[in-house]
Write a protein that holds these residues in place. Structure first.
Motif, short mmCIF file in Angstrom:
data_model
loop_
_atom_site.label_atom_id
_atom_site.label_comp_id
_atom_site.label_asym_id
_atom_site.label_seq_id
_atom_site.Cartn_x
_atom_site.Cartn_y
_atom_site.Cartn_z
N SER A 1 0.84 -1.20 0.00
CA SER A 1 0.00 0.00 0.00
C SER A 1 0.88 1.25 0.00
O SER A 1 2.06 1.21 0.34
N HIS A 2 0.25 2.36 -0.37
CA HIS A 2 0.91 3.67 -0.35
C HIS A 2 1.44 3.97 1.05
O HIS A 2 2.59 4.39 1.24
N ASN A 3 0.62 3.71 2.07
CA ASN A 3 1.02 4.00 3.44
C ASN A 3 2.19 3.14 3.89
O ASN A 3 3.10 3.61 4.59
N GLN A 4 2.22 1.86 3.50
CA GLN A 4 3.30 0.97 3.89
C GLN A 4 4.65 1.44 3.37
O GLN A 4 5.65 1.39 4.08
N ILE A 5 4.69 1.88 2.13
CA ILE A 5 5.95 2.31 1.54
C ILE A 5 6.46 3.58 2.23
O ILE A 5 7.64 3.69 2.57
N TRP A 6 5.56 4.53 2.46
CA TRP A 6 6.00 5.75 3.14
C TRP A 6 6.39 5.46 4.59
O TRP A 6 7.34 6.05 5.12
N GLU A 7 5.68 4.54 5.25
CA GLU A 7 6.04 4.16 6.61
C GLU A 7 7.43 3.53 6.63
O GLU A 7 8.22 3.75 7.56
N ALA A 8 7.73 2.72 5.63
CA ALA A 8 9.05 2.10 5.56
C ALA A 8 10.15 3.15 5.42
O ALA A 8 11.20 3.05 6.07
N LEU A 9 9.91 4.16 4.61
CA LEU A 9 10.90 5.24 4.48
C LEU A 9 11.05 6.01 5.79
O LEU A 9 12.16 6.35 6.20
N ASP A 10 9.92 6.25 6.47
CA ASP A 10 9.97 6.94 7.76
C ASP A 10 10.75 6.13 8.79
O ASP A 10 11.57 6.65 9.54
N ARG A 11 10.50 4.81 8.83
CA ARG A 11 11.19 3.96 9.80
C ARG A 11 12.68 3.85 9.48
O ARG A 11 13.52 3.81 10.39
N LEU A 12 13.01 3.82 8.21
CA LEU A 12 14.42 3.79 7.81
C LEU A 12 15.12 5.07 8.24
O LEU A 12 16.26 5.04 8.72
N ALA A 13 14.44 6.21 8.06
CA ALA A 13 15.01 7.49 8.49
C ALA A 13 15.23 7.49 10.00
O ALA A 13 16.29 7.90 10.50
N GLU A 14 14.23 7.01 10.76
CA GLU A 14 14.34 6.98 12.22
C GLU A 14 15.48 6.07 12.67
O GLU A 14 16.18 6.39 13.63
N ALA B 1 11.08 -5.45 5.34
CA ALA B 1 10.75 -5.74 6.73
C ALA B 1 10.11 -4.53 7.39
O ALA B 1 9.21 -4.66 8.22
N PHE B 2 10.58 -3.33 7.04
CA PHE B 2 9.98 -2.11 7.58
C PHE B 2 8.53 -1.99 7.12
O PHE B 2 7.66 -1.52 7.86
N MET B 3 8.25 -2.42 5.90
CA MET B 3 6.89 -2.35 5.38
C MET B 3 5.98 -3.36 6.07
O MET B 3 4.78 -3.13 6.21
N ARG B 4 6.57 -4.47 6.51
CA ARG B 4 5.77 -5.50 7.17
C ARG B 4 5.64 -5.26 8.66
O ARG B 4 4.95 -6.00 9.36
N ALA B 5 6.32 -4.18 9.16
CA ALA B 5 6.27 -3.90 10.60
C ALA B 5 4.84 -3.60 11.01
O ALA B 5 4.01 -3.16 10.22
N ASP B 6 4.54 -3.85 12.32
CA ASP B 6 3.18 -3.62 12.79
C ASP B 6 2.86 -2.14 12.73
O ASP B 6 3.71 -1.30 12.53
N THR B 7 1.59 -1.83 12.94
CA THR B 7 1.14 -0.45 12.82
C THR B 7 1.14 0.28 14.15
O THR B 7 0.47 1.29 14.32
N GLY B 8 1.88 -0.25 15.15
CA GLY B 8 2.00 0.41 16.44
C GLY B 8 2.82 1.68 16.31
O GLY B 8 3.22 2.09 15.21
N PRO B 9 3.11 2.37 17.41
CA PRO B 9 3.85 3.62 17.38
C PRO B 9 5.22 3.44 16.74
O PRO B 9 5.90 2.44 16.97
N SER B 10 5.61 4.39 15.90
CA SER B 10 6.94 4.36 15.30
C SER B 10 7.97 4.72 16.35
O SER B 10 7.65 5.14 17.46
N GLU B 11 9.25 4.55 16.01
CA GLU B 11 10.31 4.87 16.96
C GLU B 11 10.24 6.35 17.35
O GLU B 11 10.43 6.71 18.51
N GLN B 12 9.97 7.22 16.38
CA GLN B 12 9.90 8.65 16.68
C GLN B 12 8.72 8.94 17.60
O GLN B 12 8.83 9.71 18.56
#
Length: 225
Positions: A3-16, A72-83
């Protein structure tokens, strides 16, 4: 299916993971610093905007991450991000009343807000919120400076602002432009491409801004009088 959200979440998690903001990640990859900003994830007409495979490849090369790690970042759960988890532990989390305070003039400078318009960095003061604050992290206060918001808000009044809250027609809002201009207005109308703002002071004209020119918009939920 990704999904669109998964890919952007993966980029956010990689940045964090590399202790970077989305802008910092884009800069490290040799891209425009605004490439991964949240405001760029939707087009002006509201359509989903996806990062290109070339951009993702540059990010992986710049960070040394593998495609497997990115997936793996895209498959991460939808709980709070590290940030988000860090925000819940730091001084900006409302605890018993105190919330961060900043003057309107300072709010236009860089370094005080993250890409989502939430308080970040150093230099904030603290003010006691006179009622029990929301449990949402990120609620903060702005102190009115000058007479441009008269007669509704006077010099020294404190506005309690909730970033990330849904804004509707006739809400009082604080808007920060990409140029660093910060203003308190009334939201008159919002379209997929622009917003129309009514000035609180009748001596100042109303404003119409393109959404692409707006850094963030936050709802005013309380004001001292």
């Amino acid at each position: 299916m990704l999904s669109h959200n998964q890919i952007w979440e993966a980029l956010d998690r990689l940045a964090e993971r590399h202790e970077l903001t989305p802008s910092g990640l884009a800069r490290r990859a040799g891209l425009d610093p605004t490439s991964f900003n949240k405001s760029k994830r939707l087009s002006a007409d509201g359509r989903l905007r996806w990062p290109s495979t070339e951009s993702i490849a540059k990010v992986l090369d710049a960070t040394g991450a593998s495609m497997e790690q990115f997936l793996a970042f895209m498959r991460a759960d939808t709980g709070p991000s590290e940030q988000q988890a860090r925000q819940q532990e730091n001084a900006f989390q409302p605890q018993g009343g105190p919330i961060p305070l900043l003057g309107f003039a300072q709010a236009g400078a860089g370094g005080f807000f993250d890409d989502g318009g939430f308080p970040a960095g150093q230099g904030w003061d603290v003010v006691e919120f006179p009622a029990a604050p929301s449990q949402k992290s990120g609620v903060y206060a702005l102190e009115v400076q000058g007479e441009s918001m008269m007669p509704l808000y006077r010099d020294g009044d404190v506005l309690i602002v909730e970033p990330g809250a849904q804004v509707r027609r006739n809400d009082r809002v604080v808007v920060r432009t990409n140029e660093g201009e910060v203003m308190a207005k009334v939201l008159l109308r919002q379209s997929p491409r622009s917003i129309e703002l009514m000035s609180l002071n009748p001596e100042h004209p109303n404003r119409t801004l393109e959404l692409s020119d707006i850094d963030w918009i936050a709802r005013i939920i309380w004001a001292s009088q």
